[in-house]
Scaffold this active site. Structure first.
Site, PDB file in Angstrom:
ATOM      1  N   CYS A 179      -4.295  -1.081  -2.218  1.00  0.00           N
ATOM      2  CA  CYS A 179      -4.348   0.367  -2.404  1.00  0.00           C
ATOM      3  C   CYS A 179      -5.246   0.653  -3.592  1.00  0.00           C
ATOM      4  O   CYS A 179      -5.002   0.128  -4.693  1.00  0.00           O
ATOM      5  CB  CYS A 179      -2.937   0.905  -2.654  1.00  0.00           C
ATOM      6  SG  CYS A 179      -2.862   2.665  -3.065  1.00  0.00           S
ATOM      7  N   ASP A 231       0.875  -1.166   0.000  1.00  0.00           N
ATOM      8  CA  ASP A 231       0.000   0.000   0.000  1.00  0.00           C
ATOM      9  C   ASP A 231       0.912   1.215   0.000  1.00  0.00           C
ATOM     10  O   ASP A 231       2.124   1.108   0.240  1.00  0.00           O
ATOM     11  CB  ASP A 231      -0.898  -0.009   1.241  1.00  0.00           C
ATOM     12  CG  ASP A 231      -1.838   1.193   1.290  1.00  0.00           C
ATOM     13  OD1 ASP A 231      -2.576   1.399   0.310  1.00  0.00           O
ATOM     14  OD2 ASP A 231      -1.824   1.930   2.291  1.00  0.00           O
ATOM     15  N   SER A 232       0.331   2.370  -0.239  1.00  0.00           N
ATOM     16  CA  SER A 232       1.126   3.586  -0.178  1.00  0.00           C
ATOM     17  C   SER A 232       1.557   3.902   1.248  1.00  0.00           C
ATOM     18  O   SER A 232       2.492   4.679   1.453  1.00  0.00           O
ATOM     19  CB  SER A 232       0.334   4.766  -0.752  1.00  0.00           C
ATOM     20  OG  SER A 232      -0.844   4.981   0.002  1.00  0.00           O
ATOM     21  N   HIS A 270      -7.561   3.435   3.678  1.00  0.00           N
ATOM     22  CA  HIS A 270      -7.462   4.228   4.903  1.00  0.00           C
ATOM     23  C   HIS A 270      -8.834   4.437   5.553  1.00  0.00           C
ATOM     24  O   HIS A 270      -8.938   4.638   6.765  1.00  0.00           O
ATOM     25  CB  HIS A 270      -6.863   5.605   4.607  1.00  0.00           C
ATOM     26  CG  HIS A 270      -5.426   5.609   4.232  1.00  0.00           C
ATOM     27  ND1 HIS A 270      -4.975   5.153   3.021  1.00  0.00           N
ATOM     28  CD2 HIS A 270      -4.325   6.030   4.909  1.00  0.00           C
ATOM     29  CE1 HIS A 270      -3.660   5.299   2.962  1.00  0.00           C
ATOM     30  NE2 HIS A 270      -3.241   5.826   4.096  1.00  0.00           N
ATOM     31  N   GLU A 280      -3.096   8.929   8.095  1.00  0.00           N
ATOM     32  CA  GLU A 280      -1.651   8.688   8.165  1.00  0.00           C
ATOM     33  C   GLU A 280      -1.051   9.330   9.416  1.00  0.00           C
ATOM     34  O   GLU A 280      -0.079   8.819   9.971  1.00  0.00           O
ATOM     35  CB  GLU A 280      -0.959   9.245   6.916  1.00  0.00           C
ATOM     36  CG  GLU A 280      -1.250   8.484   5.632  1.00  0.00           C
ATOM     37  CD  GLU A 280      -0.420   7.220   5.491  1.00  0.00           C
ATOM     38  OE1 GLU A 280       0.570   7.063   6.237  1.00  0.00           O
ATOM     39  OE2 GLU A 280      -0.768   6.378   4.641  1.00  0.00           O
ATOM     40  N   CYS A 335     -10.888   3.703  -0.460  1.00  0.00           N
ATOM     41  CA  CYS A 335      -9.497   3.872  -0.037  1.00  0.00           C
ATOM     42  C   CYS A 335      -9.323   3.031   1.212  1.00  0.00           C
ATOM     43  O   CYS A 335     -10.188   3.065   2.105  1.00  0.00           O
ATOM     44  CB  CYS A 335      -9.194   5.348   0.246  1.00  0.00           C
ATOM     45  SG  CYS A 335      -7.530   5.635   0.916  1.00  0.00           S
TER      46      CYS A 335
END
Length: 259
Positions: free
Chosen positions: A66, A3-4, A178, A144, A176
């Site tokens: 992602c 993932d990023s 996240h 993040e 997403c």
């Protein structure tokens, strides 16, 4: 799996819950995170570099945890590698179509994911479904940093989600990885009548199906699974979320470079 940054840890948790005997090598590309604001070509370049390094390590399957990377390079990855590749978009679309009652579905994601049209394109195969997509460019940034509540984030959510409320959706795809960390906030803004669809569990099911179909499931008697967690850049937020979701000791997370 990659993932990023930290978002894909929600997918990692689901995979490890459903496949506890499998060993996981996870890379968070924190040197280039978040992917969402980046041009598609740049996302593709970063993602392929990380996937090349994982394939060089000898992994038996790639999981693109992602949405931005899945949007940018899924077709490339499946042509480039001779191992199974699983992504997060198709599983979420299937679940949303099964869950909706009104046939009005919302999708939120990074700017890269929404502008790519990847979700919108896949939903066209579902009859009589109306899709309303809205970019939420700063959500990943908050996650993040470990921020999942607060007045500033609530105001941002109300602004981002207002077109979805006006469209009277009954199902929302969290486009997403996240965003599952924001489910409480999203439910407050949209109401409990809106079903939230996270791709994590559905992606884990796809991983299981693919390993089973290809004969790649790790035998139960193969011994304890061994997991590796790496980041290409800063590890502070990554380590904090890895401990939260997976119980991983931050000392066990290493920093790597990808050529």
């Amino acid at each position: 799996m990659f993932d990023s940054g930290v978002g894909g840890l929600t997918v990692a948790r689901a995979v490890l819950d459903q496949l506890p005997h499998e060993s996981l090598h996870y890379i968070g590309d924190t040197a280039h995170s978040p992917y969402g604001p980046l041009p598609i070509a740049e996302v593709r370049r970063h993602a392929l570099r990380v996937m090349d390094s994982l394939v060089a390590e000898g992994v038996k399957m790639l999981v693109i945890a992602c949405n931005s990377a899945s949007s940018a390079c899924l077709a490339d990855a499946r042509e480039r590698y001779d191992i199974p590749v699983v992504e997060v978009i198709r599983p979420a679309v299937r679940r949303a179509v099964a869950a909706t009652r009104s046939r009005r579905i919302g999708v939120i994601g990074t700017l890269a994911t929404i502008t790519s049209g990847a979700y919108q394109d896949l939903f066209t195969a579902a009859p009589d479904v109306t899709v309303v997509a809205a970019p939420c460019p700063r959500f990943a940034e908050f996650v993040e940093r470990g921020v999942t509540s607060g007045r500033q984030l609530l105001g941002l959510a109300e602004s981002y989600l207002s077109p979805l409320g006006a469209a009277d959706i009954d199902t929302l795809v969290l486009g997403c990885t996240h965003y599952p960390m924001l489910t409480g906030l999203l439910s407050v803004v949209l109401g409990d009548h809106v079903t939230l669809v996270s791709s994590a569990d559905e992606t884990a099911k796809d991983v299981y199906r693919s390993l089973l179909a290809t004969g790649l499931l790790r035998p139960d008697e193969a011994g304890p699974a061994v997991h590796r967690f790496e980041a290409t850049g800063p590890t502070e937020a990554f380590a904090r979320q890895a401990r939260r979701f997976l119980g991983v000791d931050p000392a066990d997370i290493s920093t790597i470079t990808t050529s």
